[in-house]
Write a protein that holds these residues in place. Structure first.
Motif, PDB file in Angstrom:
ATOM      1  N   ASP A 493       0.847  -1.187   0.000  1.00  0.00           N
ATOM      2  CA  ASP A 493       0.000   0.000   0.000  1.00  0.00           C
ATOM      3  C   ASP A 493       0.884   1.238   0.000  1.00  0.00           C
ATOM      4  OD1 ASP A 493      -1.797   2.098   0.520  1.00  0.00           O
ATOM      5  OD2 ASP A 493      -3.104   0.808   1.718  1.00  0.00           O
ATOM      6  N   ARG A 495       0.270   4.207   0.468  1.00  0.00           N
ATOM      7  CA  ARG A 495      -0.032   5.202   1.500  1.00  0.00           C
ATOM      8  C   ARG A 495       0.964   5.113   2.651  1.00  0.00           C
ATOM      9  NH1 ARG A 495      -5.855   4.152   3.464  1.00  0.00           N
ATOM     10  NH2 ARG A 495      -5.054   1.999   3.270  1.00  0.00           N
ATOM     11  N   ASP A 532       0.469   1.413   6.526  1.00  0.00           N
ATOM     12  CA  ASP A 532      -0.395   2.587   6.413  1.00  0.00           C
ATOM     13  C   ASP A 532      -0.645   3.160   7.808  1.00  0.00           C
ATOM     14  OD1 ASP A 532      -2.317   4.433   5.338  1.00  0.00           O
ATOM     15  OD2 ASP A 532      -3.867   3.103   6.155  1.00  0.00           O
ATOM     16  N   ASP A 537      -3.163   9.528   7.195  1.00  0.00           N
ATOM     17  CA  ASP A 537      -4.182   9.603   6.140  1.00  0.00           C
ATOM     18  C   ASP A 537      -5.176  10.729   6.430  1.00  0.00           C
ATOM     19  OD1 ASP A 537      -3.009   7.403   4.937  1.00  0.00           O
ATOM     20  OD2 ASP A 537      -4.436   5.973   5.794  1.00  0.00           O
TER      21      ASP A 537
END
Length: 577
Positions: A493, A495, A532, A537
């Motif tokens: 991922d 992110r 992540d 985020d």
């Protein structure tokens, strides 16, 4: 399919010895010295790779490697700056044809030991480094954008493979000193080249195996040199055998984006990198009418013709972007005007409102400025040049946001004509960065690419997926056949990757491949080990939608492996020998 080529007996024996080291397709962490935590010591990106044509079991790779940086808890724990003076040009060696890697440790300016409780004071100093040596000692900082190439070693002014091999490592460099009186050069970023004639010693932590870096770019007080590439003429049939070439974009303002006009530059050395002459390619402009070449690649044919490629605009193409080519028939002393060879090409990403740069995977995603830049290789028959076909292969990413394709095109007549570009990515892959490699005898083509397998995300909460892929195709008759995936890396991922300022992901600007007569090798950006961080985020999204979210402290608010991007790679035997 049986492939035949005529090569000297000594070279054949060397290739047989090298081929015995290649087993099944591999998936190996190249940035082997990188710790899994903390951020940003665990951050690596922009991988490059080269093979020694004279000893094809020897490979070198480089990356932007933050291994020697302070952790985020130094000072304000919500910030993760680059430590002033600490280099990021990582180097890795393989002596078993890419099956395993080693990262040496030298001494230089280091903050590697700056790890502690929130708010502590980091005091960098001379200590262990996992990056290029001799920069601090020369008033410089190795600033990444790595590029590597092997060529013959010169002895008494003459190049011969009998002398051994020389490794060239080009990278950006800045001044270590904080004041003008302490500057080693004018401007913001320059281009420097490091060299070694003993990769075994360099890999074994011998700092003296490296020569001091040589500054090659011509600098003014406002110059920002960027995105360089290096090559050494490694085919002994060439009248310019041993020449070294470095290309880069020369921005003559403070920083890329505010640095118009710009012009591609090529530096040429005929003495093994001791001295360099610099030559402009095309006009210096960066405006609505013309964008000069950027994201360059430089290569040579067996006849000594030098080729430089980049992406830029031309009036004849309606000011659209094309892959452009410039050539030199006299060892890089003069160059033709850039001409379009493929395109038009498009930037698949959309501009992120905070980054001010395009992204393909989603909001706060990894920048994709150079996705359309060409990567090129030539079957020049190295080391002897005797079985060269001089086929030129090129790959790049272009398309719309929903379907950014990995395109492939080629030329068998010195770049005079090119095949129609064709997409070659696996179904469902949204291309990000790519690079090709062709065997020196022109029988096999390998292409590596990073791709996203998830659609563009307009939020930061939905999972994203990044993968590294390696393709292979045979050259059949006058063209390259269909591509087949010979390796697909683990999912990750993106992110979990990060810019040091935390406002977006970061995966750099390129991937890379190389090839011998018996195998291809590739390196790519990899996020499989990155965690992540929901707090990051949410904060990244707040910067876009205007909501109020506290700025996170990564070491307190995220899993330890947040930011842990890696360089992975592999070596892949020719599946149709």
């Amino acid at each position: 399919m049986k492939k035949l080529s005529a090569i000297p007996l000594a070279a054949a024996l060397a290739l047989i010895a090298a081929s015995t080291a290649i087993g099944a397709a591999s998936d190996t962490r190249v940035s082997i010295g990188s710790p899994p935590a903390p951020f940003s010591q665990n951050k690596q990106n922009e991988p490059t790779i080269a093979v020694d044509a004279h000893a094809p079991n020897v490979l070198v790779s480089g990356s932007n490697d933050n291994i020697d940086m302070e952790d985020c808890n130094a000072g304000d724990p919500t910030t993760c700056p680059f430590t002033h003076g600490v280099g990021v040009s990582g180097v890795y060696f393989s002596f078993d044809s890419g099956q395993s890697w080693t990262q040496p440790t030298y001494t230089g300016w280091s903050a590697r030991n700056c790890v502690g409780a929130p708010g502590y004071t980091c005091n960098p100093g001379v200590g262990p480094i996992g990056t290029l040596p001799w920069y601090y000692e020369n008033g410089l900082v190795a600033d990444g954008d790595p590029a590597v190439a092997f060529g013959p070693k010169p002895v008494a002014g003459s190049f011969s493979w009998a002398n051994g091999s020389r490794l060239y490592y080009a990278n950006l460099t800045s001044n270590f000193g904080a004041t003008r009186s302490e500057e080693a050069f004018k401007g913001f970023e320059a281009i420097a080249v490091s060299r070694t004639d003993n990769v075994q010693a360099a890999a074994a932590n011998v700092k003296s195996a490296w020569m001091p870096p040589v500054l090659i770019s011509h600098q003014s007080t406002t110059t920002f040199s960027d995105k360089e590439q290096v090559w050494a003429d490694n085919a002994s049939t060439s009248p310019f055998f041993g020449n070294a070439y470095v290309c880069w974009a020369n921005f003559v303002g403070q920083e890329k984006g505010n640095a118009a006009p710009a012009q591609l530059q090529v530096a040429v050395s005929s003495d093994g990198g001791d001295t360099w002459s610099v030559h402009p390619i095309g006009a210096a402009a960066n405006n609505g009418q013309r964008n000069p070449l950027d994201g360059c690649t430089v290569r040579t044919g067996s006849d000594g013709t030098a080729y430089v490629f980049g992406v830029g605009t031309v009036a004849s193409g309606g000011h659209a972007s094309f892959e452009l080519m410039s050539t030199s028939a006299n060892g890089g002393q003069t160059w033709s005007s850039p001409t379009p060879v493929a395109g038009p090409v498009t930037q698949p990403g959309v501009i992120d409102p905070v980054l001010g740069r395009p992204t393909i995977d989603g909001i706060a995603g990894a920048r994709s400025d150079l996705a359309p830049a060409p990567s090129v290789d030539i079957a020049n028959g190295a080391p002897s040049g005797g079985d060269a076909t001089n086929r030129i292969v090129m790959s790049y990413v272009s398309g719309d946001l929903a379907t950014p394709h990995v395109y492939f095109t080629e030329s068998s007549d010195g770049g005079a004509t090119w095949s129609a570009p064709r997409p070659i990515e696996s179904t469902g892959d949204r291309g990000y960065y790519t690079a090709p490699a062709i065997s020196p005898n022109g029988t096999d083509v390998y292409v590596v690419y990073n791709a996203f397998t998830t659609p563009y995300r307009s939020d930061t909460t939905s999972p994203r997926n990044l993968v590294g892929v390696v393709l292979h195709a045979d050259v059949t008759g006058s063209s390259t056949g269909g591509f087949t995936a010979i390796h697909r890396g683990a999912n990750g991922d993106p992110r979990g990757s990060s810019q040091n300022n935390l406002v977006g992901e970061f995966l750099g600007d390129y991937v890379y491949a190389t090839a011998t007569r018996t195998f291809g090798a590739a390196v790519w950006n990899d996020a499989r080990n990155a965690a992540d961080c929901p707090a990051i985020d949410a904060w990244r999204m707040s910067l876009r939608d205007g909501t109020t979210v506290p700025r996170p402290a990564p070491e307190e608010d995220c899993l330890a492996t947040f930011g842990n991007s890696d360089i992975y790679g592999g070596a892949y035997p020719d599946p149709t020998p």
